[in-house]
Scaffold this motif. Structure first.
Motif, PDB file in Angstrom:
ATOM      1  N   UNK A   1     -10.397 -17.113   4.213  1.00  0.00           N
ATOM      2  CA  UNK A   1      -9.085 -17.278   4.827  1.00  0.00           C
ATOM      3  C   UNK A   1      -7.966 -16.942   3.835  1.00  0.00           C
ATOM      4  N   UNK A   2      -8.127 -17.357   2.583  1.00  0.00           N
ATOM      5  CA  UNK A   2      -7.112 -17.097   1.561  1.00  0.00           C
ATOM      6  C   UNK A   2      -7.010 -15.591   1.296  1.00  0.00           C
ATOM      7  N   UNK A   3      -8.154 -14.923   1.222  1.00  0.00           N
ATOM      8  CA  UNK A   3      -8.153 -13.468   1.016  1.00  0.00           C
ATOM      9  C   UNK A   3      -7.405 -12.765   2.145  1.00  0.00           C
ATOM     10  N   UNK A   4      -7.666 -13.191   3.383  1.00  0.00           N
ATOM     11  CA  UNK A   4      -7.021 -12.564   4.545  1.00  0.00           C
ATOM     12  C   UNK A   4      -5.517 -12.812   4.524  1.00  0.00           C
ATOM     13  N   UNK A   5      -5.104 -14.018   4.143  1.00  0.00           N
ATOM     14  CA  UNK A   5      -3.669 -14.331   4.087  1.00  0.00           C
ATOM     15  C   UNK A   5      -2.970 -13.460   3.047  1.00  0.00           C
ATOM     16  N   UNK A   6      -3.565 -13.316   1.867  1.00  0.00           N
ATOM     17  CA  UNK A   6      -2.954 -12.486   0.824  1.00  0.00           C
ATOM     18  C   UNK A   6      -2.833 -11.036   1.298  1.00  0.00           C
ATOM     19  N   UNK A   7      -3.889 -10.527   1.926  1.00  0.00           N
ATOM     20  CA  UNK A   7      -3.864  -9.152   2.433  1.00  0.00           C
ATOM     21  C   UNK A   7      -2.819  -8.982   3.524  1.00  0.00           C
ATOM     22  N   UNK A   8      -2.724  -9.956   4.436  1.00  0.00           N
ATOM     23  CA  UNK A   8      -1.763  -9.863   5.537  1.00  0.00           C
ATOM     24  C   UNK A   8      -0.324  -9.930   5.022  1.00  0.00           C
ATOM     25  N   UNK A   9      -0.065 -10.822   4.073  1.00  0.00           N
ATOM     26  CA  UNK A   9       1.285 -10.921   3.506  1.00  0.00           C
ATOM     27  C   UNK A   9       1.655  -9.615   2.809  1.00  0.00           C
ATOM     28  N   UNK A  10       0.730  -9.074   2.038  1.00  0.00           N
ATOM     29  CA  UNK A  10       0.993  -7.795   1.376  1.00  0.00           C
ATOM     30  C   UNK A  10       1.258  -6.694   2.395  1.00  0.00           C
ATOM     31  N   UNK A  11       0.409  -6.600   3.419  1.00  0.00           N
ATOM     32  CA  UNK A  11       0.567  -5.545   4.419  1.00  0.00           C
ATOM     33  C   UNK A  11       1.878  -5.636   5.166  1.00  0.00           C
ATOM     34  N   UNK A  12       2.269  -6.854   5.559  1.00  0.00           N
ATOM     35  CA  UNK A  12       3.515  -7.031   6.295  1.00  0.00           C
ATOM     36  C   UNK A  12       4.726  -6.697   5.429  1.00  0.00           C
ATOM     37  N   UNK A  13       4.772  -7.271   4.227  1.00  0.00           N
ATOM     38  CA  UNK A  13       5.913  -7.033   3.338  1.00  0.00           C
ATOM     39  C   UNK A  13       5.981  -5.577   2.901  1.00  0.00           C
ATOM     40  N   UNK A  14       4.828  -4.965   2.645  1.00  0.00           N
ATOM     41  CA  UNK A  14       4.792  -3.575   2.197  1.00  0.00           C
ATOM     42  C   UNK A  14       5.269  -2.625   3.288  1.00  0.00           C
ATOM     43  N   UNK A  15       4.889  -2.903   4.529  1.00  0.00           N
ATOM     44  CA  UNK A  15       5.327  -2.073   5.644  1.00  0.00           C
ATOM     45  C   UNK A  15       6.846  -2.129   5.810  1.00  0.00           C
ATOM     46  N   UNK A  16       7.411  -3.340   5.743  1.00  0.00           N
ATOM     47  CA  UNK A  16       8.865  -3.469   5.846  1.00  0.00           C
ATOM     48  C   UNK A  16       9.561  -2.832   4.643  1.00  0.00           C
ATOM     49  N   UNK A  17       8.918  -2.935   3.480  1.00  0.00           N
ATOM     50  CA  UNK A  17       9.491  -2.329   2.283  1.00  0.00           C
ATOM     51  C   UNK A  17       9.602  -0.814   2.427  1.00  0.00           C
ATOM     52  N   UNK A  18       8.530  -0.180   2.892  1.00  0.00           N
ATOM     53  CA  UNK A  18       8.540   1.271   3.056  1.00  0.00           C
ATOM     54  C   UNK A  18       9.628   1.709   4.030  1.00  0.00           C
ATOM     55  N   UNK A  19       9.700   1.028   5.173  1.00  0.00           N
ATOM     56  CA  UNK A  19      10.677   1.413   6.189  1.00  0.00           C
ATOM     57  C   UNK A  19      12.108   1.257   5.670  1.00  0.00           C
ATOM     58  N   UNK A  20      12.392   0.146   4.997  1.00  0.00           N
ATOM     59  CA  UNK A  20      13.742  -0.087   4.479  1.00  0.00           C
ATOM     60  C   UNK A  20      14.078   0.881   3.352  1.00  0.00           C
ATOM     61  N   UNK A  21      13.117   1.141   2.468  1.00  0.00           N
ATOM     62  CA  UNK A  21      13.362   2.077   1.367  1.00  0.00           C
ATOM     63  C   UNK A  21      13.614   3.485   1.900  1.00  0.00           C
ATOM     64  N   UNK A  22      12.814   3.898   2.882  1.00  0.00           N
ATOM     65  CA  UNK A  22      13.000   5.229   3.470  1.00  0.00           C
ATOM     66  C   UNK A  22      14.402   5.367   4.039  1.00  0.00           C
ATOM     67  N   UNK A  23      14.807   4.364   4.799  1.00  0.00           N
ATOM     68  CA  UNK A  23      16.087   4.418   5.502  1.00  0.00           C
ATOM     69  C   UNK A  23      17.266   4.424   4.539  1.00  0.00           C
ATOM     70  N   UNK A  24      17.263   3.515   3.565  1.00  0.00           N
ATOM     71  CA  UNK A  24      18.415   3.408   2.664  1.00  0.00           C
ATOM     72  C   UNK A  24      18.524   4.632   1.762  1.00  0.00           C
ATOM     73  N   UNK A  25      17.413   5.299   1.481  1.00  0.00           N
ATOM     74  CA  UNK A  25      17.447   6.482   0.624  1.00  0.00           C
ATOM     75  C   UNK A  25      18.067   7.677   1.333  1.00  0.00           C
ATOM     76  N   UNK A  26      17.791   7.830   2.623  1.00  0.00           N
ATOM     77  CA  UNK A  26      18.181   9.044   3.342  1.00  0.00           C
ATOM     78  C   UNK A  26      19.392   8.876   4.252  1.00  0.00           C
ATOM     79  N   UNK A  27      19.770   7.640   4.542  1.00  0.00           N
ATOM     80  CA  UNK A  27      20.725   7.427   5.634  1.00  0.00           C
ATOM     81  C   UNK A  27      22.121   7.993   5.366  1.00  0.00           C
ATOM     82  N   UNK A  28      22.536   8.120   4.124  1.00  0.00           N
ATOM     83  CA  UNK A  28      23.895   8.565   3.827  1.00  0.00           C
ATOM     84  C   UNK A  28      23.989  10.033   3.424  1.00  0.00           C
ATOM     85  N   UNK A  29      22.868  10.750   3.484  1.00  0.00           N
ATOM     86  CA  UNK A  29      22.920  12.173   3.166  1.00  0.00           C
ATOM     87  C   UNK A  29      23.621  12.937   4.288  1.00  0.00           C
ATOM     88  N   UNK A  30      24.334  13.983   3.913  1.00  0.00           N
ATOM     89  CA  UNK A  30      24.965  14.833   4.920  1.00  0.00           C
ATOM     90  C   UNK A  30      23.893  15.634   5.651  1.00  0.00           C
TER      91      UNK A  30
END
Length: 463
Positions: free
Chosen positions: A353-382
């Motif tokens: 259960x602990x292994x699954x929780x660590x993996x799930x927390x990483x997967x959720x946070x990492x997915x949101x991290x990628x999406x936010x990083x992608x957006x903030x990097x490109x959003x203000x380009x002309x």
């Protein structure tokens, strides 16, 4: 065929290509110990087959748009699938590690063109109001690859042989080749601007030298070799600056870095992804080599991370609107880095259960991290800089994956040799790559959160 059915066929073709490319980025990881035994090498010596694939894609992605303009979208997309399938067959036929690395480079040549040219074909064939929906449909295929890849790879290794993790691309590719000839619109060749071969060569040399410096390829005088390669990488990068200033149409305009959030986002992406890209490589090795899991079991263990990442995607926009990019990325980066460090706590006695929780927390946070990083990097380009910026951004993403694997694998080998314990080597390596990810929180503190009046640029597809 009606226009709507033609567009539907086009989307399925591009989605299949994206799925094939994203699948091959993850399906190999759970099979690495089995491939290593078959080729009579150590499992941690297998990292070049991951690095070769991602580094090749990083080098060749910027050329994809020029190739499509020069030779036609359908012709180049057909060639991309064909090269990818031939590379897959060569991978399955490899008898040595060197042969497999060369075959992965060939795969990477085809893979580097699948998503960019497929996205370009959609852009040229779908109306503006349908474009966002079309990209959303294609992105689903990219999400399915990381979900299915580790489990499918583990099952194929146990049920048949590791060779089928590559041969599975053959029927998919064959169907894709027929569909391209039958349904993909024939966008004719056009007068493309001269391609910046010198600029591409300089940046490619920089990436290759930097990656080899981290791997320290020479068995003797490793420090001297690494220092020389780091110097070569720095010289290549610095030489690009005067070249880009002199050239009318450089590979990447220097004016891109005049946008503060693009520069900060690019550096933050690179640093953050080095740590998070090491996880899909190291975790299956930890589970199989240290905890005794089967390939299929270790593949199934990666499902919580992939599924959690898919579920939380719907929350990202509202969280960013509420807290802003700067605060969201600061806090979420701390969660991602801490969860990576948390993998160091996994031992034979750790409850499932602990292994699954660590993996799930990483997967959720990492997915949101990628999406936010992608957006903030490109959003203000002309709009004028959007294509070039997106291409450079994709290049950095692929480079970061290769660096993450090289650094993660290198640290495990270093610590295992230093302390005489592979288990301790894995634990210390997770702490180190997690710390690298945590460092990117400091980078994201420099984001410019002042409102912009410039029209936002297209953000593309992918992670």
């Amino acid at each position: 065929m009606t226009r709507d059915s033609s567009h539907t066929a086009l989307l399925w073709i591009v989605a299949a290509g994206f799925f094939m490319q994203s699948l091959d980025t993850t399906i190999v990881n759970t099979a690495l110990p089995s491939i290593a035994r078959s080729l009579h090498v150590a499992p941690l010596a297998m990292q070049p087959i991951v690095v070769a694939y991602t580094l090749t894609m990083a080098m060749l992605t910027p050329a994809s748009g020029w190739l499509a303009d020069r030779f036609g979208t359908r012709r180049v997309y057909f060639a991309a699938i064909l090269i990818f399938v031939i590379g897959s067959v060569c991978c399955a036929s490899a008898h040595t590690l060197g042969q497999l690395v060369i075959a992965r480079v060939l795969q990477g040549v085809g893979g580097s063109m699948l998503l960019p040219i497929g996205r370009l074909a959609v852009l040229r064939s779908v109306s503006g109001e349908q474009y966002v929906s079309a990209l959303a449909f294609i992105s689903v295929a990219g999400q399915l690859g990381p979900i299915a890849g580790p489990t499918l790879g583990g099952w194929l290794v146990e049920a048949i042989t590791w060779h089928w993790i590559f041969l599975i691309n053959v029927p998919i590719g064959a169907a894709g080749l027929y569909a391209v000839q039958r349904f993909l619109p024939s966008h004719g060749e056009r007068q493309a601007p001269p391609f910046d071969f010198i600029g591409c060569g300089l940046l490619s040399l920089c990436m290759i030298a930097f990656s080899l410096a981290i791997d320290a390829p020479a068995p003797t005088h490793q420090a001297a070799w690494s220092a020389a390669l780091f110097a070569l990488a720095a010289v290549s990068a610095l030489a690009y600056i005067p070249h880009a200033r002199r050239r009318r149409n450089p590979l990447f305009k220097l004016s891109l870095f005049g946008e503060p959030n693009f520069s900060v986002g690019l550096i933050g992406n690179l640093v953050c992804r080095i740590g998070s890209s090491a996880v899909p490589f190291l975790v299956p090795l930890l589970l199989q080599l240290e905890l005794g899991y089967t390939p299929l079991h270790s593949g199934l263990m990666m499902l919580p991370a992939a599924l959690a990442g898919t579920i939380v995607k719907r929350w990202i926009a509202s969280l960013v609107r509420r807290f802003g990019y700067d605060l969201f990325l600061l806090v979420n980066t701390l969660v991602v880095g801490s969860s990576i460090v948390g993998f160091a706590l996994i031992t034979r006695g750790t409850p499932l259960f602990v292994e699954i929780v660590i993996l799930a927390v990483f997967g959720a946070a990492n997915s949101m991290q990628f999406a936010a990083m992608n957006s903030v990097t490109l959003k203000d380009l002309s709009h004028e800089d959007a294509g070039s910026g997106n291409s450079l951004f994709s290049m950095v993403q692929m480079l970061a994956i290769g660096l993450g694997v090289s650094i993660g694998g290198g640290l495990v080998k270093l610590f295992s040799a230093q302390w005489g314990s592979a288990a301790l080597g894995f634990r210390l390596s997770f702490v180190c790559v997690g710390a690298i990810t945590l460092m990117s929180a400091w980078v994201f503190r420099h984001l410019d959160t002042a409102p912009r009046v410039r029209a936002p640029a297209s953000q593309g597809v992918g992670r």
